[in-house]
Design a protein around this motif. Structure first.
Motif, PDB file in Angstrom:
ATOM      1  N   GLU A 283       0.833  -1.210   0.000  1.00 20.31           N
ATOM      2  CA  GLU A 283       0.000   0.000   0.000  1.00 20.31           C
ATOM      3  C   GLU A 283       0.861   1.250   0.000  1.00 20.31           C
ATOM      4  O   GLU A 283       1.627   1.438   0.940  1.00 20.31           O
TER       5      GLU A 283
ATOM      6  N   MET B 269      -9.190  -1.019  -1.472  1.00 14.92           N
ATOM      7  CA  MET B 269      -8.020  -1.015  -2.356  1.00 14.92           C
ATOM      8  C   MET B 269      -7.052  -2.134  -1.995  1.00 14.92           C
ATOM      9  O   MET B 269      -6.498  -2.796  -2.873  1.00 14.92           O
ATOM     10  N   ASN B 273      -5.890  -5.135  -4.502  1.00 15.43           N
ATOM     11  CA  ASN B 273      -4.474  -5.446  -4.718  1.00 15.43           C
ATOM     12  C   ASN B 273      -4.167  -6.899  -4.374  1.00 15.43           C
ATOM     13  O   ASN B 273      -3.453  -7.589  -5.102  1.00 15.43           O
ATOM     14  N   ILE B 297      -4.790   3.736 -11.030  1.00 16.55           N
ATOM     15  CA  ILE B 297      -4.382   3.514  -9.637  1.00 16.55           C
ATOM     16  C   ILE B 297      -3.456   4.641  -9.177  1.00 16.55           C
ATOM     17  O   ILE B 297      -3.634   5.205  -8.088  1.00 16.55           O
ATOM     18  N   ALA B 317     -11.663   5.135  -3.697  1.00 19.60           N
ATOM     19  CA  ALA B 317     -11.225   3.744  -3.550  1.00 19.60           C
ATOM     20  C   ALA B 317     -11.378   3.037  -4.889  1.00 19.60           C
ATOM     21  O   ALA B 317     -12.486   2.878  -5.374  1.00 19.60           O
ATOM     22  N   TYR B 318     -10.243   2.622  -5.455  1.00 18.05           N
ATOM     23  CA  TYR B 318     -10.335   1.854  -6.708  1.00 18.05           C
ATOM     24  C   TYR B 318     -10.541   0.386  -6.385  1.00 18.05           C
ATOM     25  O   TYR B 318     -10.110  -0.101  -5.328  1.00 18.05           O
ATOM     26  N   THR B 319     -11.190  -0.303  -7.278  1.00 14.60           N
ATOM     27  CA  THR B 319     -11.238  -1.768  -7.195  1.00 14.60           C
ATOM     28  C   THR B 319     -11.368  -2.311  -8.607  1.00 14.60           C
ATOM     29  O   THR B 319     -11.976  -1.678  -9.470  1.00 14.60           O
TER      30      THR B 319
END
Lengths: 422, 422
Positions: A283, B269, B273, B297, B317-319
């Protein structure tokens, strides 16, 4: 008065079990053991000349002809200081307590007190994206070892590796040729975190490597900061460290001892994947592989699939360090076919890094005429990339450890200044 | 004679704790629990009409106007058969043993024995790269539930989710609106592997989502085959399953209950990951993220860094699911700024998916005029991509669960044939 000067070259190494994470950032003690193949210095090397002279006023280092500041408490200072300390401890103090000057050498017993001038040169451009710190610190330590007569049987490469490690972790593995393990060690002072030879170059000289230099627009995360971010934030790293790597270290050591390329390839690729997986599990996430790197993986995977189908096992092993460049390990008998395949997907310009012509007889100007996809290969696994996506190919092989070079190869002139300044 | 027909729509859901790996591939029982946000059906939905008629000679299904074969033992067949079985068990058999026709409904007690015609339609093109199986199977099960009167309080969405799960694992989560957990369960028959509502839509309606549809040349690995390859070969997956996911499920549930976006974002996130990390740790490795995904990202990471610097915590928040598309979760108050930022790096054509105009008042033709990078944002974290790299943006938000639609919305005509054939 004689000149106290020595020149050494040291090789690049590319790990097959990756080093990622420190348990001590100052001493550079890793969270897991690692294992690498030393590459041939005839292709890629760092060369360093070290000179001790009572007339010098301060330790000075030139990297590629440009002064590189030796910061107090920094890695360069640590290596130089530790080499001086070793000289004093093993030769000068010992001699003082039991004076047997003829058993050491003819050089000054005060050598460790003289300031040094050091010139280092990498024969591969920074643009190649190849880490020069491993070969660089190995050459630095090797040239100082020559200068200070800290050579076998008095001092082993493993002992020198303890010092090179404090310059750059992976540098310790460049103190040996062939196949080299960096044992993580358990002692807090790092005295057992060193390089050992798993097998010499001559054990498996058929081990070749093709470096695919991949262009990247994005500035990558430095491995020094990246690996500590992984240590601090990854939820998968500890499992990799405790369970995955120890098993792989044992298995790949056996594979190397038995010259079992199929197993060597499987473990090499799995560990490259695992390393990049924990980078992603950081992270914020760290990405070193780009779309070209991925395409090379797809080509190697399909090549191996075809090879397995033919009953020949895996014949190519990709591995990626902290950047987009691929290193493909393969046996000498297969390397030509692999270079032809890579050329089919990643056509080359007339770049500098073309040590691939050897396999084609070296007579052709446009290497792309050799592009060829093996029969039965599913060419849909990747699209053909434009010229420059892979901006260079370097064909090399397993090599020997650091070399002591002749005085005429010195990088310093009679005044102790680099012959070539940047 | 009355017409036995029902129409329902069901939403898409995008997981924040990812489902990856089955412990039973036939029953679709996962190796870990997962959690998702249900997206608004006003934007993305599957609609399904189911009709039972004694005159039909076989179960038939049309997907987007084209016949989709119902293979024996296949997922479609399983869902239809299980819904018929549930109807028989809960209504028809119960009624036979204790006849109280007026307590069930006026429809035929033999309904489960009639063949069905089913028409299903997704309002988002396959080209968008959005998985339609979750909303599709949820809509199928929901329309059959309406048709068969298997509705609350007689039958809960959780019970229906047991059947939707056997169509497509993540479909079970589309049986509820809001924030939904799919509990992995422990029983071998899968009877406790179902969806539960963590919080309804109304609990946190400010949760918005921006879907960035990313172009990709490479055909990705299907999630069905990919996840089993990970189960078979990854050395990190078991640690993810046993240690990482359970802790995250608990923590994100609390974050949702407390409407704590910062924590929600960090976990979302991290789990995206982690999921892509175990994909990479597969042999051969699976890559779903490409260079554009990576750039998104980088932009989100920098946006959050800036936001944290300002003392506002994480705001985006990416996903990523099994493909290169990004879904960015953000609160309503921040979504406009985020869309402006995304437009600055990924300019848009006048494509179909422009449900982003709402935040700008909807009056402008060229959405790119709204591109804007916030002050203090380090714009070097990514380069500006060309038009088409992100080929569409869909702005949506948390939504409700499956809806029963009015008869006039039916996809079948009076003869039980799709009104629109492909």
């Amino acid at each position: 008065m004689s000149v106290y000067q020595a020149t050494a070259s040291a090789p690049v190494n590319i790990a097959v079990i990756k080093y990622w994470g420190k348990r001590d950032t100052k001493l550079i003690l890793p969270t897991n053991s690692s294992l690498s193949v030393t590459l041939d210095q005839d292709h890629l090397r760092s060369t360093t000349t070290s000179r001790a002279d009572p007339a010098f006023t301060q330790d000075t280092l030139w990297l590629n002809g440009k002064i590189d500041e030796i910061k107090a408490g920094g890695r360069l200072e640590t290596c130089i200081r530790e080499m001086k300390r070793l000289r004093k401890e093993i030769i000068e103090d010992k001699d003082a307590s039991a004076p047997k000057a003829n058993q050491v050498d003819l050089r000054s017993l005060q050598l460790s007190e003289y300031k040094v001038h050091i010139a280092s040169y990498n024969n591969f451009p920074t643009a190649a994206g190849l880490a020069s710190s491993a070969s660089g610190f190995a050459a630095l330590v090797s040239s100082l070892a020559q200068l200070y007569s800290l050579v076998p049987p008095l001092v082993s490469p493993s002992t020198l590796s303890l010092i090179a490690r404090q310059g750059s972790g992976s540098a310790c593995r460049s103190l040996y040729g062939g196949f080299v393990a960096w044992e993580q060690g358990v002692r807090p002072d790092g005295s057992d975190s060193l390089a050992i030879e798993v097998a010499p170059q001559a054990h498996w000289p058929e081990m070749h490597a093709l470096i695919c230099v991949v262009s990247d627009t994005k500035k990558g995360t430095s491995s020094t900061s990246g690996m500590q971010r992984t240590v601090e934030t990854s939820t998968l790293l500890q499992h990799r460290i405790k369970e995955v790597v120890p098993a792989r270290m044992a298995a790949i050591t056996t594979a190397i001892q038995q010259r079992d390329f199929d197993t060597f390839a499987r473990i090499t690729m799995a560990d490259s994947n695992s390393f990049h997986a924990v980078c992603l599990d950081t992270e914020p996430p760290i990405f070193y592989l780009n779309d070209v790197s991925r395409a090379i993986i797809s080509v190697v995977v399909e090549y191996n699939r075809l090879s397995v189908e033919r009953g020949e096992g895996y014949k190519a092993a990709y591995t990626y360090d902290a950047g987009p460049n691929a290193v493909i390990y393969a046996l000498e008998k297969d390397i030509k076919e692999i270079i032809q395949l890579v050329l089919a997907y990643f056509p080359q310009t007339a770049g500098e890094f073309k040590d691939v012509l050897g396999v084609f007889g070296g007579s052709v100007q446009d290497v792309n005429v050799h592009a060829k996809i093996p029969e039965g290969f599913n060419d849909k696994v990747a699209s053909k990339w434009e010229v420059g996506s892979v901006k260079g190919l370097i064909h090399t092989k397993v090599g020997d450890g650091p070399r002591a070079l002749a005085p005429e190869e010195a990088l310093l002139n009679a005044d102790g200044i680099p012959k070539t300044l940047a």
